[in-house]
Design an enzyme around this catalytic site. Structure first.
Site, mmCIF file in Angstrom:
data_model
loop_
_atom_site.group_PDB
_atom_site.id
_atom_site.type_symbol
_atom_site.label_atom_id
_atom_site.label_comp_id
_atom_site.label_asym_id
_atom_site.label_seq_id
_atom_site.Cartn_x
_atom_site.Cartn_y
_atom_site.Cartn_z
ATOM 1 N N GLU A 55 -25.733 24.750 16.241
ATOM 2 C CA GLU A 55 -26.394 23.541 16.830
ATOM 3 C C GLU A 55 -25.903 22.570 15.733
ATOM 4 O OE1 GLU A 55 -27.447 23.175 20.051
ATOM 5 O OE2 GLU A 55 -27.862 25.234 20.412
ATOM 6 N N LYS B 260 -35.005 30.977 7.672
ATOM 7 C CA LYS B 260 -34.767 30.232 6.482
ATOM 8 C C LYS B 260 -34.622 28.733 6.785
ATOM 9 C CE LYS B 260 -31.282 28.212 4.100
ATOM 10 N NZ LYS B 260 -32.083 27.154 3.505
ATOM 11 N N GLU C 94 -20.867 11.219 11.641
ATOM 12 C CA GLU C 94 -22.199 11.082 11.843
ATOM 13 C C GLU C 94 -22.506 10.570 10.602
ATOM 14 O OE1 GLU C 94 -24.545 14.757 11.427
ATOM 15 O OE2 GLU C 94 -25.437 14.223 13.362
ATOM 16 N N CYS D 83 -30.325 14.167 15.552
ATOM 17 C CA CYS D 83 -29.002 14.970 15.757
ATOM 18 C C CYS D 83 -28.508 14.111 17.120
ATOM 19 C CB CYS D 83 -28.901 16.192 16.051
ATOM 20 S SG CYS D 83 -30.342 16.862 16.879
HETATM 21 P P1 NAD Z 1 -27.156 21.529 6.465
HETATM 22 O O1 NAD Z 1 -25.857 21.762 7.055
HETATM 23 O O2 NAD Z 1 -26.955 20.744 5.052
HETATM 24 O O3 NAD Z 1 -28.336 22.546 6.173
HETATM 25 C C1 NAD Z 1 -28.725 23.141 7.354
HETATM 26 C C2 NAD Z 1 -29.310 24.607 6.677
HETATM 27 O O4 NAD Z 1 -28.239 25.423 6.380
HETATM 28 C C3 NAD Z 1 -30.243 24.269 5.492
HETATM 29 O O5 NAD Z 1 -31.266 25.172 5.927
HETATM 30 C C4 NAD Z 1 -29.270 24.793 4.381
HETATM 31 O O6 NAD Z 1 -29.917 25.345 3.417
HETATM 32 C C5 NAD Z 1 -28.322 25.971 5.154
HETATM 33 N N1 NAD Z 1 -27.093 26.255 4.377
HETATM 34 C C6 NAD Z 1 -26.454 25.477 3.802
HETATM 35 N N2 NAD Z 1 -25.088 26.080 3.473
HETATM 36 C C7 NAD Z 1 -25.447 27.444 3.814
HETATM 37 C C8 NAD Z 1 -24.699 28.683 3.961
HETATM 38 N N3 NAD Z 1 -23.595 28.474 3.036
HETATM 39 N N4 NAD Z 1 -25.235 29.626 4.421
HETATM 40 C C9 NAD Z 1 -26.204 29.681 5.139
HETATM 41 N N5 NAD Z 1 -27.018 28.643 5.135
HETATM 42 C C10 NAD Z 1 -26.633 27.518 4.612
HETATM 43 O O7 NAD Z 1 -27.674 20.347 7.480
HETATM 44 P P2 NAD Z 1 -28.828 19.471 7.142
HETATM 45 O O8 NAD Z 1 -28.379 18.384 6.446
HETATM 46 O O9 NAD Z 1 -30.053 20.244 6.745
HETATM 47 O O10 NAD Z 1 -29.317 18.708 8.413
HETATM 48 C C11 NAD Z 1 -28.618 17.753 9.063
HETATM 49 C C12 NAD Z 1 -27.594 18.151 10.268
HETATM 50 O O11 NAD Z 1 -28.356 18.775 11.149
HETATM 51 C C13 NAD Z 1 -27.004 16.875 10.935
HETATM 52 O O12 NAD Z 1 -25.571 17.081 10.887
HETATM 53 C C14 NAD Z 1 -27.793 16.955 12.323
HETATM 54 O O13 NAD Z 1 -26.943 16.375 13.319
HETATM 55 C C15 NAD Z 1 -27.896 18.667 12.410
HETATM 56 N N6 NAD Z 1 -28.993 18.769 13.614
HETATM 57 C C16 NAD Z 1 -28.373 19.108 14.630
HETATM 58 C C17 NAD Z 1 -29.475 19.461 15.570
HETATM 59 C C18 NAD Z 1 -28.963 19.899 17.130
HETATM 60 O O14 NAD Z 1 -29.693 20.381 18.016
HETATM 61 N N7 NAD Z 1 -27.672 20.017 17.242
HETATM 62 C C19 NAD Z 1 -30.635 19.127 15.505
HETATM 63 C C20 NAD Z 1 -31.241 19.039 14.330
HETATM 64 C C21 NAD Z 1 -30.176 18.420 13.268
#
Ligand code: NAD
Length: 489
Positions: A248, A173, A383, A282
């Site tokens: 992550e 997803k 962040e 991130c």
């Molecule tokens: P997000 O948490 O909004 O969404 C991430 C994913 O989760 C999306 O696919 C979203 O549709 C899904 N999602 C949302 N609610 C859900 C639920 N209830 N159940 C299942 N899936 C759900 O994050 P974002 O805004 O897409 O990404 C940015 C974040 O990702 C930042 O905080 C960034 O630091 C983090 N990030 C971390 C790493 C790492 O390696 N640690 C790498 C890249 C990004």
């Protein structure tokens, strides 16, 4: 062609729903994709379950699984330009970054094609001639792989390559904001020979498809990359069925610069660490922690160069940085700038949308530097995920380490110093999953990536990134069975 991939066939949404995909440079929809319903997500999980329980994939010889990973890497290279173009349209990042992402993803598939062949099973000497004791490894099962929008192809690849290599079946997803490169990857996996049901793809919003992917008993593992709040929700969702859940999450990454560092290099690394991909990284080095004696000079250098960053369309080769991913995300970043000002931070540059005519349609935001920051401020602790750099000053090494560790997160950090021993001391003291000494940003498929603290609990890449998708089993064989004689009656 429809965009959902379930049990080996491409399908439209169960209710015919679609979602527009927005180009962050034009602010306009340039295509639409099928949007899964909760039932579609449940069908994808059921297909993955059948493929795991009744299909051949988990017991397919590892050599054959390795070949499919290697073939996928070749196909990624064949389609590199098309995928990079798509990723740029979808995320706004520059074509140069998207091309690097595709190369990195091919390297990850190649790495795991080799790594899965390493035999991790072992025998245990139990001190008895009549017993053979072995620890063997089996695939965990059905895996939900959930990715964010900042590195769509990269993040999903870090999950699906080791999951398939280990013999798991999967439901992918991607973020609803950036689905396109994952659709392409799934096509390539099918072309490479992944059997039906082993890779399934659902597109859509987390609240709609999330429960089927994170709560259902048929899912054995959830690997999630995204924000802290979503990660906490997913950890809770998996608790009832006691799934393996790896998360992550975000980061608030310190970048420590000592006075003996080469100034021009430090300025450049601070700039890249904070503003690459408009800070939507991130591991972005958004917290500059600089020795007081050079702070003014270093910060002046960063500000001067930040003002010269060329914003523009990711497709324009002269652009150095693209727009933010969405209107909503830019508003979030703007909210943090307002908060920083309210908290008393001193704005040195940026803090607004750019005025240039050609940047008006896109979700652009100027690289922003705040001086006079301290750790009581939310812009130093939270962040922002945008092009915002905060500056704090220190006098001693101990103070630098204390500041750098004063965060709930722990994803990555950097230290710039000419003193090798000090670089190693600080690296050892930092509570972060990755530490760069005299560099900022590189990673390789062979080395684990992951967070300490609230940056997460799992590891991707490296041998541990594969171990996430395997579970161990102790097999004890008694070659000369005899009664235990515990009970005498
Ligand atoms: P997000 O948490 O909004 O969404 C991430 C994913 O989760 C999306 O696919 C979203 O549709 C899904 N999602 C949302 N609610 C859900 C639920 N209830 N159940 C299942 N899936 C759900 O994050 P974002 O805004 O897409 O990404 C940015 C974040 O990702 C930042 O905080 C960034 O630091 C983090 N990030 C971390 C790493 C790492 O390696 N640690 C790498 C890249 C990004």
């Amino acid at each position: 062609m429809p965009d959902l991939f379930i049990d080996g066939s491409w399908r439209a949404s169960g209710d015919g729903g679609t979602r527009d995909v927005i180009d962050p440079f034009t602010g306009q929809a340039f295509t639409a994709v099928d949007e899964a319903t909760a039932d579609d997500a449940a069908a994808a999980v059921a297909a993955a379950r059948r493929a795991f329980d009744d299909g051949a994939w988990p017991s397919t010889p590892v050599d054959d699984r390795s070949k499919i990973l290697r073939r996928t890497a070749e196909l990624l290279e064949r389609d590199k330009e098309e995928i990079a173009h798509t990723e740029t349209l979808d995320t706004g990042k520059t074509l140069a970054e998207s091309r690097i992402d595709v190369d990195d993803v091919a390297a990850v598939f190649r790495y795991y094609a080799d790594e899965v062949l390493v035999d991790v099973d072992r025998t245990v000497d139990v001190g008895r001639d009549d017993v053979v004791s072995r620890v063997v490894h089996a695939p965990v099962g059905v895996c939900s792989l959930i990715a964010p929008w900042n590195y769509p192809l990269l993040q999903i690849a870090w999950k699906v390559a080791p999951a398939l290599g280990a013999g798991c079946t999967t439901v992918l997803k991607p973020s609803e904001v950036t689905p396109l490169s994952t659709v392409h990857l799934v096509r390539l996996l099918a072309e490479a020979g992944v059997p039906d049901g082993v890779v399934n793809l659902v597109l859509g919003g987390g609240p709609t498809v999330g429960p089927a992917l994170t709560e259902h008993d048929d899912v054995d593992l959830v690997s999630f990359t995204g924000g802290l709040a979503t990660g906490q929700r997913i950890l809770r969702a998996g608790a009832e069925s006691v799934k393996r859940v790896t998360v992550e999450l975000g980061g608030k990454n310190p970048h420590v610069v000592f006075a003996d560092a080469d100034l021009a290099t430090a300025v450049d690394l601070v700039l890249t660490g904070a503003f690459l991909h408009s800070g939507q990284v991130c591991s972005a080095g958004t917290r500059l922690i600089v020795e007081e004696s050079i702070a003014d000079e270093l910060v002046a250098g960063v500000v001067e160069r930040a003002r010269r960053i060329r914003l523009g369309s990711g497709l324009d080769p002269s652009s150095e940085s693209g727009p933010l991913v969405s209107a909503a995300h830019r508003e979030k970043v703007e909210g943090y700038v307002a908060l920083g000002l309210a908290e008393g931070a001193r704005l040195l540059t940026g803090g607004k949308r750019p005025a240039a005519e050609h940047l008006q349609t896109g979700f652009f935001y100027e690289p922003t530097v705040f001086d006079g920051c301290d750790r009581s401020m939310r812009i130093v602790q939270e962040e922002t995920f945008g092009p915002i750099l905060t500056v704090e000053r220190f006098r001693t090494e101990a103070e630098a380490v204390a500041l750098a560790n004063d965060t709930a997160y722990g994803l990555a950090g950097g230290v710039q110093t000419a003193d090798v021993a000090r670089g190693e001391r600080v690296a050892a003291a930092l509570r972060h999953g990755t530490v760069w000494i005299n560099d900022f940003g590189p990673y390789v498929p062979q080395a684990e990536w992951g967070g300490w603290g609230r940056s997460g609990n799992g590891r991707e890449l490296g041998p541990e990134g594969l171990a996430e998708y395997r579970q161990s089993k102790h097999v004890w064989r008694n070659a000369a069975p005899k009664p235990a004689d515990w009970f005498t009656g």
